[in-house]
Scaffold this active site. Sequence first.
Site, PDB file in Angstrom:
ATOM      1  N   THR A  73       0.852  -1.199   0.000  1.00 27.65           N
ATOM      2  CA  THR A  73       0.000   0.000   0.000  1.00 27.65           C
ATOM      3  C   THR A  73       0.882   1.242   0.000  1.00 27.65           C
ATOM      4  O   THR A  73       0.652   2.189  -0.766  1.00 27.65           O
ATOM      5  CB  THR A  73      -0.954  -0.018   1.208  1.00 27.65           C
ATOM      6  OG1 THR A  73      -1.776  -1.196   1.104  1.00 27.65           O
ATOM      7  CG2 THR A  73      -1.841   1.217   1.240  1.00 27.65           C
ATOM      8  N   ASN A 150      -5.934 -10.076  -7.242  1.00 19.50           N
ATOM      9  CA  ASN A 150      -6.013 -10.827  -5.992  1.00 19.50           C
ATOM     10  C   ASN A 150      -7.318 -11.594  -5.841  1.00 19.50           C
ATOM     11  O   ASN A 150      -7.369 -12.612  -5.162  1.00 19.50           O
ATOM     12  CB  ASN A 150      -5.820  -9.884  -4.794  1.00 19.50           C
ATOM     13  CG  ASN A 150      -6.635  -8.626  -4.903  1.00 19.50           C
ATOM     14  OD1 ASN A 150      -6.500  -7.865  -5.875  1.00 19.50           O
ATOM     15  ND2 ASN A 150      -7.511  -8.393  -3.944  1.00 19.50           N
ATOM     16  N   SER A 198       4.779  -7.188  -1.539  1.00 18.26           N
ATOM     17  CA  SER A 198       4.344  -7.231  -0.138  1.00 18.26           C
ATOM     18  C   SER A 198       4.779  -8.561   0.463  1.00 18.26           C
ATOM     19  O   SER A 198       4.417  -9.628  -0.053  1.00 18.26           O
ATOM     20  CB  SER A 198       2.825  -7.104  -0.079  1.00 18.26           C
ATOM     21  OG  SER A 198       2.381  -7.239   1.240  1.00 18.26           O
ATOM     22  N   HIS A 200       4.010 -10.268   3.173  1.00 16.62           N
ATOM     23  CA  HIS A 200       3.103 -11.242   3.804  1.00 16.62           C
ATOM     24  C   HIS A 200       2.306 -12.069   2.808  1.00 16.62           C
ATOM     25  O   HIS A 200       1.642 -13.033   3.175  1.00 16.62           O
ATOM     26  CB  HIS A 200       2.181 -10.551   4.827  1.00 16.62           C
ATOM     27  CG  HIS A 200       1.084  -9.708   4.259  1.00 16.62           C
ATOM     28  ND1 HIS A 200      -0.209 -10.155   4.173  1.00 16.62           N
ATOM     29  CD2 HIS A 200       1.064  -8.443   3.772  1.00 16.62           C
ATOM     30  CE1 HIS A 200      -0.978  -9.191   3.672  1.00 16.62           C
ATOM     31  NE2 HIS A 200      -0.229  -8.142   3.415  1.00 16.62           N
ATOM     32  N   CYS A 324     -15.696  -6.729   2.476  1.00 14.59           N
ATOM     33  CA  CYS A 324     -16.529  -6.850   3.660  1.00 14.59           C
ATOM     34  C   CYS A 324     -16.069  -5.802   4.652  1.00 14.59           C
ATOM     35  O   CYS A 324     -14.945  -5.856   5.135  1.00 14.59           O
ATOM     36  CB  CYS A 324     -16.367  -8.244   4.236  1.00 14.59           C
ATOM     37  SG  CYS A 324     -17.587  -8.600   5.466  1.00 14.59           S
TER      38      CYS A 324
HETATM   39  N1  PLP Z   1      -2.068  -5.218  -4.038  1.00 12.02           N
HETATM   40  C1  PLP Z   1      -2.648  -6.430  -4.035  1.00 12.02           C
HETATM   41  C2  PLP Z   1      -2.936  -7.114  -5.337  1.00 12.02           C
HETATM   42  C3  PLP Z   1      -2.970  -7.041  -2.821  1.00 12.02           C
HETATM   43  O1  PLP Z   1      -3.543  -8.246  -2.828  1.00 12.02           O
HETATM   44  C4  PLP Z   1      -2.672  -6.358  -1.613  1.00 12.02           C
HETATM   45  C5  PLP Z   1      -3.041  -6.947  -0.308  1.00 12.02           C
HETATM   46  O2  PLP Z   1      -4.187  -7.202  -0.019  1.00 12.02           O
HETATM   47  C6  PLP Z   1      -2.060  -5.092  -1.673  1.00 12.02           C
HETATM   48  C7  PLP Z   1      -1.768  -4.549  -2.908  1.00 12.02           C
HETATM   49  C8  PLP Z   1      -1.707  -4.324  -0.434  1.00 12.02           C
HETATM   50  O3  PLP Z   1      -0.599  -4.910   0.189  1.00 12.02           O
HETATM   51  P1  PLP Z   1      -0.194  -4.582   1.705  1.00 12.02           P
HETATM   52  O4  PLP Z   1      -1.018  -5.495   2.556  1.00 12.02           O
HETATM   53  O5  PLP Z   1       1.267  -4.915   1.791  1.00 12.02           O
HETATM   54  O6  PLP Z   1      -0.411  -3.144   1.947  1.00 12.02           O
END
Ligand code: PLP
Length: 392
Positions: A73, A150, A198, A200, A324
């Site tokens: 993010t 995602n 990211s 995690h 949600c």
């Molecule tokens: N972009 C995508 C495609 C994601 O799936 C996510 C996480 O949900 C993010 C960006 C945001 O990542 P972060 O949790 O490191 O802020």
Amino acid sequence: MSASRSYLDWNATAPLLPAAREACCRALDTLGNPSSIHAEGRAARAIVEDARAAVAALVGGEAENVVFTSGATEAANALITQGLAGCCGRDLPRGLPVLVGATEHAAVLAAAGEAERLPVDANGLIRQDILEQRLKAIGPALVAIQLANNETGVVQDIASLARLVHAHGGAIVVDAVQGPGRIALDIAALGADALMLSAHKFGGPKGVGAIVFADSRTRLASAAILGGGQERGQRGGTENVPGIAGMGAAARAVKAEFDAHTLNQLRDGFENRLKALAPDVRIAGEGVARLPNTTLFAIPGITAEKALIAFDLAGVAVSSGSACSSGKVKASHVLEAMGAADGVKAGAIRLSLGRTTVAHEIDQALDVIERLVARRVARNSASDDTFAASAA
Ligand code: PLP
């Protein structure tokens, strides 16, 4: 994962890898500040630089082009709100118009504010004809398009989008968050000017991520965070050494152990059995390239709300393809952009698998679906079946 629960929500977050936990713990016990020149500082610096090399290697990039952030993010906010300088060996004008894919993650959409959204087709792929038209009309632009969605797992043809953006003098930044651990990544082959990652999502800790630039001349037009000049002056603040160490270890592990084939077999096996249980099921983006671990499906007459409760009670963690918030399920902007029918939007369930997913977990999910389908048949409620022709 405990024996009784099945975790099929890897796109939300992936379990911490043992190697990442060890690296985080070791770094927590490392005393120095990476900016200090004494031995303790140099030890902390070595951890950060080792992780930088591992993250670069994960995407075929160079260590010097990695900027650590607090997650994707922050990476998206920095790239989109600050813009790029020195990109492709030349200075891009400041304040370029921004274009973003309509199915981007909220991190990108929110950072882009009122910027123009690029439409996708019924499979979720960016309409390249429209991108080309827009670039012809507006000239160089900063374009943000995700590598893989995602929710649906749909993979964009970044190489061809990048060629188009570059041909019109602009730059392309790519949210590659869902790539590692699912598909191989090579920043040069993608043609992206910068990637967002990211930790995690691929077995590292939460709250750490990175921007990887394609070349050492490219940087943020201005710092993401002003401060003590860390991260080549692009992101001030003492580095999150334990988080960065964990991200580096996870990057090394997923690169070494990457097995898309097994993921693909498990996911396809799931989808085949799903279709046998519910021949009227709709699978988003089924006809185009998708991540090997992701399936977003909807069964007519079964709402996501009902299904999510049934999955959770049965010990299976999945997500709906809807956002949600405060207890209310809102239709997914991704399915909306794909033109999906109302029933698909109301019923979308996402399963996302990972490295340690086993057949038993898939069986458990299918048992839940079988019960939901049986109840639907018993109800035989035509009024609940809101499906029209699906665009998914
Ligand atoms: N972009 C995508 C495609 C994601 O799936 C996510 C996480 O949900 C993010 C960006 C945001 O990542 P972060 O949790 O490191 O802020």
